[in-house]
Design an enzyme around this catalytic site. Structure first.
Site, PDB file in Angstrom:
ATOM      1  N   GLU A   1      -0.106   4.650   4.404  1.00 22.79           N
ATOM      2  CA  GLU A   1      -1.134   4.177   3.537  1.00 22.79           C
ATOM      3  C   GLU A   1      -1.410   5.320   2.409  1.00 22.79           C
ATOM      4  O   GLU A   1      -0.943   6.441   2.622  1.00 22.79           O
ATOM      5  CB  GLU A   1      -2.343   4.263   4.429  1.00 22.79           C
TER       6      GLU A   1
ATOM      7  N   CYS B   1      -1.956  -3.024   4.717  1.00 26.91           N
ATOM      8  CA  CYS B   1      -0.703  -2.451   4.939  1.00 26.91           C
ATOM      9  C   CYS B   1       0.443  -2.921   3.980  1.00 26.91           C
ATOM     10  O   CYS B   1       0.783  -4.138   3.989  1.00 26.91           O
ATOM     11  CB  CYS B   1      -0.241  -2.724   6.535  1.00 26.91           C
TER      12      CYS B   1
END
Length: 273
Positions: free
Chosen positions: A103, A2
């Site tokens: 992402e 992340c």
């Protein structure tokens, strides 16, 4: 891993989910990046408290942060054993509120960014770790990292890791470092359910930290299929990263620090953009 996330919910909605005593007022953030302040919630006796900390954990035992790799993520499977995280897993667990995260997937036309969030919006809480580093002059800085787990099937087509999103009924156990041992807390860390999050393709404007607006989450036409599969060619080990350069796909590099000295990055750190 992340490397970017967002918190756009109102302070009232965040407080309603996480139940902290404080009443902070904070603006919506659409593109939160490493080294920036992030919201965290800790247990303090019988109460939960809100704290702003820097994203990028620096363990208390580090002598010189300028020569230490910035730790923005920690693998849930190994955090209890890794020197950088094991003390925090025992004593310094926190919740990190978010509206969702970004992402990237590699395609023949370049890296495709995705906004990943609950289908109906709302607030989620990442499992986090925090620590306090003290300098020789007595100054202190609180820092934090986000724990990651193997991706579920939905996210796995984009990247093989994802943040550990805690179920609301597990928030209390995660925060209860005095009553819940690290190995039991680790059992709470698991991939989100297949229907809990949806991924929509978004523009590469999110790659630039200066862009921080609602348009970052607007759905666009998805690029073509994979080149190297979901998440590129990231190797195993601790998930780490640096300011604006986290992710996968390029060899580890040497990065200049604010002191003008070179900082050697971790072998598991990759450039994203």
């Amino acid at each position: 891993m992340c490397g970017r996330f967002a918190l756009t919910a109102t302070p009232e909605d965040v407080r309603a989910l996480l139940g902290y005593l404080d009443r902070p007022n904070f603006p919506p953030r659409y593109n939160i990046a490493p080294t920036q302040p992030i919201a965290t919630v800790r247990q303090a006796g019988a109460e939960r408290r809100f704290h702003l900390v820097r994203w990028g954990l620096v363990p208390s035992w580090v002598k010189d942060p300028a020569s230490f790799t910035l730790l923005i993520n920690a693998r849930a499977e190994t955090a209890a054993q890794k020197p950088s995280f094991r003390t925090a897993m025992r004593h310094h667990r926190c919740l990190i509120p978010a509206s969702g995260f970004y992402e990237w997937r590699r395609t023949p036309e370049g890296k495709q960014a995705y906004w990943i969030a609950p289908p109906d919006g709302g607030v989620i809480a990442f499992a986090g770790l925090w620590d306090t580093w003290s300098d020789p002059d007595g100054g202190e800085i609180d820092t934090a990292a986000i724990l990651t787990v193997p991706a579920n099937r939905t996210i796995g087509r984009i990247h093989h890791r994802m943040p550990a999103v805690l179920d609301p009924e597990d928030h209390a156990a995660w925060l209860s470092t005095g009553d819940v041992m690290a190995r039991d807390a680790q059992a709470l860390l698991k991939p989100a359910g297949e229907d809990d999050l949806v991924a929509v393709p978004v523009s590469d404007r999110v790659n630039k930290v200066a862009n921080d607006d609602a348009g970052l989450q607007t759905c666009i036409e998805e690029r073509a299929g994979d080149v190297h599969g979901p998440g590129g060619d990231e190797t195993g080990g601790e998930d780490t990263g640096g300011e604006g350069t986290v992710g996968s796909g390029a060899p580890a590099k040497t990065r200049k620090t604010g002191t003008g000295r070179a900082r050697q990055t971790d072998p598991d750190q990759f450039d994203l953009f």
